[in-house]
Design an enzyme around this catalytic site. Structure first.
Site, PDB file in Angstrom:
ATOM      1  N   CYS A  51     -51.302  -0.779 -53.110  1.00 30.84           N
ATOM      2  CA  CYS A  51     -51.831  -2.118 -52.825  1.00 30.84           C
ATOM      3  C   CYS A  51     -53.354  -2.161 -52.847  1.00 30.84           C
ATOM      4  O   CYS A  51     -53.932  -3.238 -52.896  1.00 30.84           O
ATOM      5  CB  CYS A  51     -51.307  -2.636 -51.490  1.00 30.84           C
ATOM      6  SG  CYS A  51     -51.988  -1.781 -50.069  1.00 30.84           S
ATOM      7  N   ASP A 107     -55.424  -1.207 -50.396  1.00 32.00           N
ATOM      8  CA  ASP A 107     -56.052  -1.316 -49.079  1.00 32.00           C
ATOM      9  C   ASP A 107     -56.728   0.001 -48.697  1.00 32.00           C
ATOM     10  O   ASP A 107     -56.180   1.072 -48.911  1.00 32.00           O
ATOM     11  CB  ASP A 107     -55.016  -1.650 -48.002  1.00 32.00           C
ATOM     12  CG  ASP A 107     -54.409  -3.035 -48.160  1.00 32.00           C
ATOM     13  OD1 ASP A 107     -55.046  -3.902 -48.786  1.00 32.00           O
ATOM     14  OD2 ASP A 107     -53.300  -3.250 -47.640  1.00 32.00           O
ATOM     15  N   CYS A 134     -56.106  -6.812 -47.783  1.00 33.61           N
ATOM     16  CA  CYS A 134     -55.539  -8.142 -47.566  1.00 33.61           C
ATOM     17  C   CYS A 134     -55.692  -8.570 -46.104  1.00 33.61           C
ATOM     18  O   CYS A 134     -56.132  -7.790 -45.245  1.00 33.61           O
ATOM     19  CB  CYS A 134     -54.065  -8.132 -47.963  1.00 33.61           C
ATOM     20  SG  CYS A 134     -53.045  -7.075 -46.914  1.00 33.61           S
ATOM     21  N   CYS A 143     -49.428  -2.111 -43.801  1.00 36.08           N
ATOM     22  CA  CYS A 143     -50.781  -2.321 -43.261  1.00 36.08           C
ATOM     23  C   CYS A 143     -50.885  -1.775 -41.845  1.00 36.08           C
ATOM     24  O   CYS A 143     -51.896  -1.161 -41.478  1.00 36.08           O
ATOM     25  CB  CYS A 143     -51.138  -3.800 -43.285  1.00 36.08           C
ATOM     26  SG  CYS A 143     -51.244  -4.488 -44.953  1.00 36.08           S
TER      27      CYS A 143
END
Length: 136
Positions: free
Chosen positions: A35, A37, A60, A104
């Site tokens: 992703c 991150d 994000c 996350c």
């Protein structure tokens, strides 16, 4: 039903503890290749207590909210308590994350644990020795 809880939105819009601690006692950086991150956590520790914590997150809204919430959850806490923080606790404190965003909260847990490991290494302690010392 909204995709994100009001708590997630609040921590995304108004993140707590953003920044850098130049003379940090422990620094942990993690990332998710899929992703993109990236999280970096900075810890200031005095007498076994996390006196300050800051983060930098490139990612994000869920990644920013997870970083913010995780730092709030460990600030002022003993090192051993911070080491026990789980991604599940972070997600619950945020009033949930969508299933595809749970990674996350995992990153937030991993970044904190890496920062604590860095702290232990800088002080010549293994995780086990540090945990035993914190229990005294």
């Amino acid at each position: 039903m909204a995709l994100y809880s009001e708590t997630v939105m609040d921590h995304f819009r108004n993140p707590r503890n953003v920044g850098v601690i130049e003379d940090a006692d422990g620094v942990g950086e993690v990332g998710n290749v899929q992703c993109g991150d990236i999280m970096k956590i900075y810890l200031k520790i005095n007498e076994g207590i996390i006196s300050d914590v800051k983060f930098e997150t490139f990612g994000c809204g869920s990644a920013i909210a997870s970083s913010s919430m995780a730092t709030e959850m460990i600030k002022g806490k003993p090192v051993a308590e911070a080491m026990a923080l789980t991604n599940r606790a972070v997600a619950e404190a945020l009033d949930g994350l969508p299933a595809h965003k749970l990674h996350c909260s995992v990153l937030a847990e991993e970044a904190i644990k890496k920062a604590l490991q860095d702290y232990y290494e800088k002080n010549g302690m293994s995780d086990e020795a540090a945990a035993a010392q914190e229990q005294k």
